[in-house]
Each structure stands twice: as structure tokens, then as C-alpha cells.
Design a protein around this motif. Sequence first.
Motif, PDB file in Angstrom:
ATOM      1  N   TYR A  33       0.841  -1.206   0.000  1.00 25.92           N
ATOM      2  CA  TYR A  33       0.000   0.000   0.000  1.00 25.92           C
ATOM      3  C   TYR A  33       0.875   1.255   0.000  1.00 25.92           C
ATOM      4  N   TYR A  35       0.276   5.262   1.451  1.00 25.12           N
ATOM      5  CA  TYR A  35      -0.548   6.207   2.199  1.00 25.12           C
ATOM      6  C   TYR A  35       0.116   7.576   2.147  1.00 25.12           C
ATOM      7  N   GLN A  37       0.284  11.156   4.429  1.00 22.91           N
ATOM      8  CA  GLN A  37      -0.055  11.844   5.689  1.00 22.91           C
ATOM      9  C   GLN A  37       0.215  13.320   5.511  1.00 22.91           C
ATOM     10  N   LEU A  43      -3.842  10.246   7.880  1.00 26.79           N
ATOM     11  CA  LEU A  43      -3.289   9.241   6.984  1.00 26.79           C
ATOM     12  C   LEU A  43      -4.371   8.783   6.025  1.00 26.79           C
ATOM     13  N   ILE A  45      -5.228   6.430   2.491  1.00 34.99           N
ATOM     14  CA  ILE A  45      -4.720   5.446   1.550  1.00 34.99           C
ATOM     15  C   ILE A  45      -4.776   6.015   0.140  1.00 34.99           C
ATOM     16  N   PHE A  90       3.821   7.036   3.229  1.00 38.12           N
ATOM     17  CA  PHE A  90       4.137   5.776   3.899  1.00 38.12           C
ATOM     18  C   PHE A  90       3.780   4.602   3.005  1.00 38.12           C
ATOM     19  N   ASN A 102      -6.694  -8.413   8.637  1.00 37.50           N
ATOM     20  CA  ASN A 102      -5.518  -7.907   7.943  1.00 37.50           C
ATOM     21  C   ASN A 102      -4.724  -6.937   8.810  1.00 37.50           C
ATOM     22  N   ILE A 103      -3.448  -7.221   9.063  1.00 38.06           N
ATOM     23  CA  ILE A 103      -2.569  -6.327   9.819  1.00 38.06           C
ATOM     24  C   ILE A 103      -1.558  -5.752   8.853  1.00 38.06           C
ATOM     25  N   GLN A 104      -1.429  -4.447   8.865  1.00 40.72           N
ATOM     26  CA  GLN A 104      -0.495  -3.789   7.948  1.00 40.72           C
ATOM     27  C   GLN A 104       0.755  -3.343   8.680  1.00 40.72           C
ATOM     28  N   PHE A 106       4.052  -0.877   8.408  1.00 42.15           N
ATOM     29  CA  PHE A 106       4.403   0.370   7.741  1.00 42.15           C
ATOM     30  C   PHE A 106       5.903   0.619   7.720  1.00 42.15           C
ATOM     31  N   GLY A 107       6.332   1.312   6.666  1.00 41.53           N
ATOM     32  CA  GLY A 107       7.689   1.808   6.629  1.00 41.53           C
ATOM     33  C   GLY A 107       7.824   3.080   7.452  1.00 41.53           C
ATOM     34  N   ALA A 108       9.021   3.630   7.471  1.00 39.99           N
ATOM     35  CA  ALA A 108       9.301   4.810   8.297  1.00 39.99           C
ATOM     36  C   ALA A 108       8.850   6.109   7.654  1.00 39.99           C
TER      37      ALA A 108
ATOM     38  N   TYR B  36      -3.442   1.047  16.293  1.00 39.65           N
ATOM     39  CA  TYR B  36      -2.074   1.318  15.868  1.00 39.65           C
ATOM     40  C   TYR B  36      -1.496   2.441  16.723  1.00 39.65           C
ATOM     41  N   GLY B  43       6.314   5.373  10.950  1.00 33.75           N
ATOM     42  CA  GLY B  43       5.037   4.886  10.459  1.00 33.75           C
ATOM     43  C   GLY B  43       4.225   4.264  11.578  1.00 33.75           C
TER      44      GLY B  43
END
Lengths: 115, 109
Positions: A33, A35, A37, A43, A45, A90, A102-104, A106-108, B36, B43
Motif C-alpha cells: 500500500y 498512504y 499523511q 493518513l 490510503i 508511507f 488484515n494487519i499492515q 508500515f515503513g518509516a 495502531y 510509520g
Amino acid sequence: DTAVSQTPKYLVTQMGNDKSIKCEQNLGHDTMYWYKQDSKKFLKIMFSYNNKELIINETVPNRFSPKSPDKAHLNLHINSLELGDSAVYFCASSQVYGTSANIQYFGAGTRLSVL
Amino acid sequence: LAKTTQPISMDSYEGQEVNITCSHNNIATNDYITWYQQFPSQGPRFIIQGYKTKVTNEVASLFIPADRKSSTLSLPRVSLSDTAVYYCLDSGNTGKLIFGQGTTLQVKP
């Protein structure tokens, strides 16, 4: 080992330029995905790919084009950058698509500043 | 548009238990409730997920009443490093996570 990695972390560029942000996940996930922000910290999508196929496209301008060369990568190319594109982007991934549990992951984030 | 409602901010002190409650007035039958955590310049990070009743992991507990119209994230004995934004979401099978404004938790010494 970073599970979801994005490059670059910071990107400063001029209006009208074209830029790309790369994302890679080493979790073996099928779905990825993008996103956005914004300055108000919401945030939203933008896109989702499942097994290299586009499955979510949230009314994002045509200037944004995601590309998934394989399941582990989802890159974001932005043409003709505008001031309003300044935000943190993101990348995320999840093991499967189409399940409520579903658990996502994320990158930094990539902080894009358009001048 | 976010499907959930939660307080904008909360303050706490180190060592206290923190409970953040979220309203899920439009939750669908198949949706899970997911929380979250997001630190500045990072993130979002998955904390906990549940469908109903109580779920506990090494980080937090999640309480969901029978009608599933609300959920409460419980953080035991918070520390300064728990200062972050906490998001509650309804996770459906579309894969789309719709984030609201979250709850900014400030933990003070």
C-alpha cells in the motif's frame, strides 16, 4: 533487518519536477500500500497492490503512478510535482488481501517537500 | 472520513494505567477492531486487534463490549516512551485502513 523500507527518507525538490519513492518489503507479503499523511496528520490510503495487481486506487491524481515490479516492491512515481504534494508518504504491506484481520506493517515514511 | 471517534488528546503520568476509548458506531459485522501506535517521524505500528470480548498481548489489552460499538485500549504502567498517537480503526475485508485523527497521548514524568 527492516521489514518495510522506503527510500529516500527525505526528498526536497522543485515544483514541476518528477520524482520516485521506492518501497521494499522482506516479509513475504502479498499486498502492498501507499498512504499519504498531510500536515494535519491524517493518513489516507492512495493505492494498494495485491500480487502486482492494482486493487485500490483512491481518486489520486493521474500524476501519481504506482509500479510494482514484483510482490516485494511497490514504487511511487510522481510527475509534475505541486506544492500540495508536500507530505509524508508511507508504504505498508500485509500478508494477505481480503480479510478483516488484515494487519499492515508500515515503513518509516518519506518526507516530501516541494518548493 | 474516519469511521471511528476517539479523544483528541490525553495526558498521563509515568507508571499509571491509561485507557483510551473509541466509538465504533458504524462497525460492520465482519470488521475487526484494530489499534495502531505512531511515534513522531515513524510509520504506524500495529498494537492489538480483536473482534469481541477481551484480548491481551505483551503490550496492551483491548476490551470490546458485546455490542461492539466501542473499544478500550488499556496500556498498563505507561512510561515516557509510550508518548505517541494512538489510532483505533475498523478493519474490513477491503484492505483499506481509514485513519482518523487519533489520540495524542502525552506521558509526563
